[in-house]
Design an enzyme around this catalytic site. Structure first.
Site, PDB file in Angstrom:
ATOM      1  N   ASP A   1     -11.347 -20.711   7.612  1.00  0.00           N
ATOM      2  CA  ASP A   1     -11.073 -21.478   8.823  1.00  0.00           C
ATOM      3  C   ASP A   1     -10.897 -20.548  10.018  1.00  0.00           C
ATOM      4  OD1 ASP A   1     -10.602 -23.793  10.303  1.00  0.00           O
ATOM      5  OD2 ASP A   1      -8.490 -23.914   9.748  1.00  0.00           O
TER       6      ASP A   1
ATOM      7  N   HIS B   1     -16.963 -25.908  13.494  1.00  0.00           N
ATOM      8  CA  HIS B   1     -16.150 -27.049  13.072  1.00  0.00           C
ATOM      9  C   HIS B   1     -16.925 -28.364  13.127  1.00  0.00           C
ATOM     10  CE1 HIS B   1     -12.607 -24.471  12.922  1.00  0.00           C
ATOM     11  NE2 HIS B   1     -12.004 -25.468  12.302  1.00  0.00           N
TER      12      HIS B   1
ATOM     13  N   HIS C   1     -18.802 -28.354   9.962  1.00  0.00           N
ATOM     14  CA  HIS C   1     -17.861 -28.760   8.911  1.00  0.00           C
ATOM     15  C   HIS C   1     -17.748 -30.272   8.855  1.00  0.00           C
ATOM     16  CE1 HIS C   1     -13.895 -30.515   8.149  1.00  0.00           C
ATOM     17  NE2 HIS C   1     -13.840 -29.704   7.117  1.00  0.00           N
TER      18      HIS C   1
ATOM     19  N   HIS D   1     -11.162 -27.373   3.574  1.00  0.00           N
ATOM     20  CA  HIS D   1     -11.608 -27.356   4.968  1.00  0.00           C
ATOM     21  C   HIS D   1     -12.202 -25.994   5.347  1.00  0.00           C
ATOM     22  CE1 HIS D   1     -11.339 -28.025   9.369  1.00  0.00           C
ATOM     23  NE2 HIS D   1     -10.785 -26.827   9.425  1.00  0.00           N
TER      24      HIS D   1
END
Length: 363
Positions: A171, A254, A257, A271
């Site tokens: 992340d 992101h 993602h 995540h």
């Protein structure tokens, strides 16, 4: 347009620091609503109760049901009211933090975040990521303020599986590259302001810390020990990435993602594991130098983060599925539109397949 940087009111990190939670929270209120998993409550309840021993504080422990969704937030809000609580404490991982922050926002109460893992940059942010009950990304809930306190006990963090720390590194890996893209496009950050030099500096420090200490920290946590490298990575995953992404901005990684959450094949991933692959895809979109892409892929290999679609759980690549990912990544309002050039679903589709091919070269 003003430059804005935001951060939690106080950040405390140290080995064994949970036992001091009363001292760190005594100015916030008297009735604490503590949201944690069933196992989290079992592991931490006695430590917290012992810290508050002798005070007139009331402690209410509430089990988290597993998903940061509207129905769970509403259930917890009702319990907060029923117990007349005046401080929300979220203890555990990212979905618990986001849920606690959302509950505190809707009830207009202070919130304390107590990470027992370092798997995301969620603890410090004024943001909750809301999902559906099935675990598909729904929306970002942008909050008016950051948590009053983030309290990280690294002695607890090192007891969690190493995969969780590695996910946090995944992340955090996106932080610098997304902030850099936002600077290049002159985009606004998540607080609605332009990006400060402090924010981009923290984001770059985050990336350099991952390169320097990421692998060493993984080895230490695999042995359940806390070293200086672990302390540095916990700070990078939690604070540097948290302030860096929020005050530096989100871009391609992101959004990609979020696109991968539409595929059931990827639901087993954390995540940060999806974000790590999304970072490689963003670098392909940017046509970054091979030296930079190789550096990121090399770190991912050392840590066991995904570098191919097979690593993401997609063993049979189907065009229609990857196109769904690409289309979701480019949905209206997605952070991919902060990239310094126009990005289409076709561009993302091409970058995903190229990133997969690059990853295969290093297998």
């Amino acid at each position: 347009m003003a430059k804005i940087i935001i951060a939690p009111g106080k950040y405390v990190q140290g080995n064994g620091e949970l036992k001091n939670i009363k001292e760190h929270t005594k100015a916030l209120g008297k009735s604490f609503f503590i949201i944690a998993s069933e196992n989290g409550i079992k592991r931490s309840k006695l430590i917290i109760e012992d810290s508050f021993k002798g005070s007139d504080a009331k402690l209410t422990f509430e089990k988290f049901n597993g998903e940061c969704c509207k129905s769970e937030i509403d259930r917890l809000r009702k319990s907060v009211k029923d117990n007349n609580c005046d401080v929300i404490v979220g203890m555990g991982g990212g979905k618990i933090f986001d849920t606690a922050k959302a509950v505190a926002y809707y009830e207009n109460l202070p919130v304390v975040v107590v990470p027992t893992i370092a798997s995301t940059d969620a603890p410090c942010s004024a943001l909750s990521v809301i999902y559906t009950e099935e675990g598909v990304f729904s929306e970002y809930l942008v909050l008016p303020k950051n948590p009053e306190l983030v309290l990280v006990d690294t002695g607890i963090v090192v007891k969690a599986p190493a995969r969780l720390l590695v996910s946090g590194i995944g992340d955090a890996l996106a932080t610098y590259f997304e902030a850099r893209a936002c600077v290049r496009s002159n985009s606004l950050n998540l607080s609605g302001g332009k990006i400060t030099k402090a924010a981009i500096t923290l984001a770059e420090l985050c990336y350099n810390t991952l390169l320097e200490d990421g692998f060493k920290a993984k080895l230490a946590v695999e042995n359940k020990v806390c070293t200086e490298a672990v302390e540095n990575i916990v700070e990078a995953n939690t604070y540097l990435s948290g302030v860096g992404f929020e005050s530096g901005g989100l871009a391609g990684a992101h959004a990609i993602h979020n696109g991968f959450t539409v595929l059931e094949h990827c639901h087993h991933l954390y995540h940060g594991e999806k974000v790590a692959f999304g970072t490689i895809v963003q670098l392909v979109l940017e046509n970054s130098p091979m030296e930079e892409i190789e550096e990121v892929i090399g770190l991912c290999i050392d840590l066991g983060l995904p570098i191919t679609l097979a690593d993401m759980g997609i063993t049979e690549v189907k065009e229609e599925e990857i196109r769904k990912v690409a289309e979701a990544s480019c949905a209206e309002g997605e952070s991919i539109h902060n990239m310094p050039f126009k990005v289409t679903a076709d561009d993302v589709y091409a970058a995903i397949l190229t990133a997969d091919s690059l990853g295969k070269l290093y297998k």
